[in-house]
Design a protein around this motif. Structure first.
Motif, PDB file in Angstrom:
ATOM      1  N   ARG A  99      -4.682   7.662   9.363  1.00 43.15           N
ATOM      2  CA  ARG A  99      -3.249   7.423   9.440  1.00 43.15           C
ATOM      3  C   ARG A  99      -2.756   6.316   8.507  1.00 43.15           C
ATOM      4  O   ARG A  99      -1.623   6.381   8.031  1.00 43.15           O
ATOM      5  CB  ARG A  99      -2.819   7.127  10.870  1.00 43.15           C
ATOM      6  N   GLY A 100      -3.591   5.307   8.248  1.00 39.51           N
ATOM      7  CA  GLY A 100      -3.155   4.223   7.366  1.00 39.51           C
ATOM      8  C   GLY A 100      -2.238   3.242   8.066  1.00 39.51           C
ATOM      9  O   GLY A 100      -1.866   3.421   9.231  1.00 39.51           O
ATOM     10  N   PRO A 101      -1.839   2.183   7.350  1.00 45.60           N
ATOM     11  CA  PRO A 101      -1.073   1.100   7.979  1.00 45.60           C
ATOM     12  C   PRO A 101       0.348   1.489   8.399  1.00 45.60           C
ATOM     13  O   PRO A 101       0.929   0.853   9.270  1.00 45.60           O
ATOM     14  CB  PRO A 101      -1.029   0.022   6.885  1.00 45.60           C
ATOM     15  N   GLU A 102       0.927   2.510   7.798  1.00 43.31           N
ATOM     16  CA  GLU A 102       2.305   2.911   8.124  1.00 43.31           C
ATOM     17  C   GLU A 102       2.384   4.354   8.604  1.00 43.31           C
ATOM     18  O   GLU A 102       3.451   4.981   8.534  1.00 43.31           O
ATOM     19  CB  GLU A 102       3.209   2.704   6.903  1.00 43.31           C
ATOM     20  N   ASP A 103       1.266   4.898   9.088  1.00 47.94           N
ATOM     21  CA  ASP A 103       1.200   6.268   9.615  1.00 47.94           C
ATOM     22  C   ASP A 103       1.448   7.328   8.544  1.00 47.94           C
ATOM     23  O   ASP A 103       1.757   8.481   8.858  1.00 47.94           O
ATOM     24  CB  ASP A 103       2.206   6.460  10.770  1.00 47.94           C
ATOM     25  N   LYS A 104       1.282   6.948   7.276  1.00 48.70           N
ATOM     26  CA  LYS A 104       1.528   7.876   6.168  1.00 48.70           C
ATOM     27  C   LYS A 104       0.292   8.043   5.297  1.00 48.70           C
ATOM     28  O   LYS A 104       0.388   8.489   4.160  1.00 48.70           O
ATOM     29  CB  LYS A 104       2.709   7.397   5.330  1.00 48.70           C
ATOM     30  N   GLY A 105      -0.871   7.676   5.832  1.00 46.79           N
ATOM     31  CA  GLY A 105      -2.111   7.801   5.095  1.00 46.79           C
ATOM     32  C   GLY A 105      -2.586   6.475   4.534  1.00 46.79           C
ATOM     33  O   GLY A 105      -1.848   5.484   4.511  1.00 46.79           O
ATOM     34  N   ALA A 106      -3.844   6.446   4.123  1.00 43.89           N
ATOM     35  CA  ALA A 106      -4.413   5.223   3.546  1.00 43.89           C
ATOM     36  C   ALA A 106      -3.875   5.018   2.128  1.00 43.89           C
ATOM     37  O   ALA A 106      -3.452   5.965   1.455  1.00 43.89           O
ATOM     38  CB  ALA A 106      -5.934   5.327   3.517  1.00 43.89           C
ATOM     39  N   VAL A 107      -3.902   3.779   1.694  1.00 45.73           N
ATOM     40  CA  VAL A 107      -3.447   3.463   0.335  1.00 45.73           C
ATOM     41  C   VAL A 107      -4.274   4.261  -0.669  1.00 45.73           C
ATOM     42  O   VAL A 107      -5.502   4.268  -0.623  1.00 45.73           O
ATOM     43  CB  VAL A 107      -3.580   1.948   0.056  1.00 45.73           C
ATOM     44  N   GLY A 108      -3.594   4.968  -1.557  1.00 44.90           N
ATOM     45  CA  GLY A 108      -4.270   5.796  -2.543  1.00 44.90           C
ATOM     46  C   GLY A 108      -4.520   7.219  -2.079  1.00 44.90           C
ATOM     47  O   GLY A 108      -4.874   8.087  -2.867  1.00 44.90           O
ATOM     48  N   LEU A 109      -4.343   7.461  -0.772  1.00 47.57           N
ATOM     49  CA  LEU A 109      -4.509   8.809  -0.226  1.00 47.57           C
ATOM     50  C   LEU A 109      -3.432   9.040   0.840  1.00 47.57           C
ATOM     51  O   LEU A 109      -3.702   9.380   1.990  1.00 47.57           O
ATOM     52  CB  LEU A 109      -5.904   8.995   0.362  1.00 47.57           C
ATOM     53  N   GLU A 110      -2.193   8.817   0.408  1.00 50.78           N
ATOM     54  CA  GLU A 110      -1.069   9.004   1.312  1.00 50.78           C
ATOM     55  C   GLU A 110      -0.889  10.485   1.642  1.00 50.78           C
ATOM     56  O   GLU A 110      -1.337  11.363   0.903  1.00 50.78           O
ATOM     57  CB  GLU A 110       0.228   8.461   0.691  1.00 50.78           C
ATOM     58  N   CYS A 111      -0.201  10.752   2.748  1.00 50.25           N
ATOM     59  CA  CYS A 111       0.041  12.144   3.157  1.00 50.25           C
ATOM     60  C   CYS A 111       0.706  12.940   2.034  1.00 50.25           C
ATOM     61  O   CYS A 111       0.376  14.116   1.806  1.00 50.25           O
ATOM     62  CB  CYS A 111       0.935  12.176   4.394  1.00 50.25           C
TER      63      CYS A 111
END
Length: 217
Positions: A99-111
């Motif tokens: 999910r990453g820090p903002e629920d949009k994926g990890a940095v460099g692998l965003e949704c």
């Protein structure tokens, strides 16, 4: 046979032959039976009109809404962990993502590295505007309808929304709308977004009551 024994024997025969008959509670209102519907359909608002008590009607309306909320098209994006789910059986997302820090994926692998603002038919990649995971406090997977109901009413767990904003979100949000137009061979959520939004609105109008913990749609 003694008189007392004869009376007891007579009672035993009556119980054996006729069984115990319990008189109905005169003060208890019969529960209205909702019509059966197909798994891919939602009941109409008119179907709930037979439930006289506004509070009971409100609970029944939310149970109907939970057929959408707990459907994989919606629930897969509301996991309790850090990995989105996919498929009708809620398998972990493949390829592996978090999910990453903002629920949009990890940095460099965003949704949005893969998911665009629309479905990509040839690649079979789903998409809609603002594609992202719901925050952990909005997790639905494994939760009861009552838990989700209380969660949806709580501004601390619903993104700071009022009930009016909850109605608007469910009735018109484009990411929510994807649940009925998922593309490829994915099974859409029951009914339509218009019907779902109307059910949520009616739930709020009747007091936004939550069903009992054991209640299931």
């Amino acid at each position: 046979m003694q008189p007392t024994l004869r009376v007891m024997a007579s009672l035993l025969v009556l119980l054996t032959v006729g069984g115990c008959r319990r008189e109905p509670d005169a003060g208890a209102a019969p529960k209205a039976a909702l019509p059966e519907v197909a798994p891919n359909a939602l009941r109409s608002l008119q179907d709930f009109a037979a439930i006289e008590s506004p509070a009971e009607r409100s609970k029944a309306l939310f149970l109907e809404a939970s057929r959408v909320l707990l459907h994989p098209r919606c629930a897969n994006c509301h996991p309790s962990g850090d990995v989105p789910l996919q498929g009708m059986d809620g398998q972990p997302h493949y390829p592996p993502v978090v999910r990453g820090p903002e629920d949009k994926g990890a940095v460099g692998l965003e949704c949005t590295s893969c998911h665009q603002d629309r479905n990509l038919a040839h690649a079979r990649v789903p998409g809609a505007p603002n594609w992202h995971l719901a925050p952990k406090e909005m997790a639905w997977v494994g939760k009861s309808p009552r838990h989700i109901c209380e969660q949806m009413k709580d501004p601390a767990r619903n993104g700071g929304k009022t009930l009016a904003q909850i109605v608007e979100h469910n009735a018109h949000d484009e990411l929510v709308a994807w649940g009925w137009k998922p593309g490829a061979d994915r099974v859409p959520a029951p009914g339509t977004q218009e019907q779902f939004g109307a059910i949520i609105a009616a739930w709020v109008e009747t007091g936004a009551e939550c069903p009992n913990e054991e209640a299931r749609p």
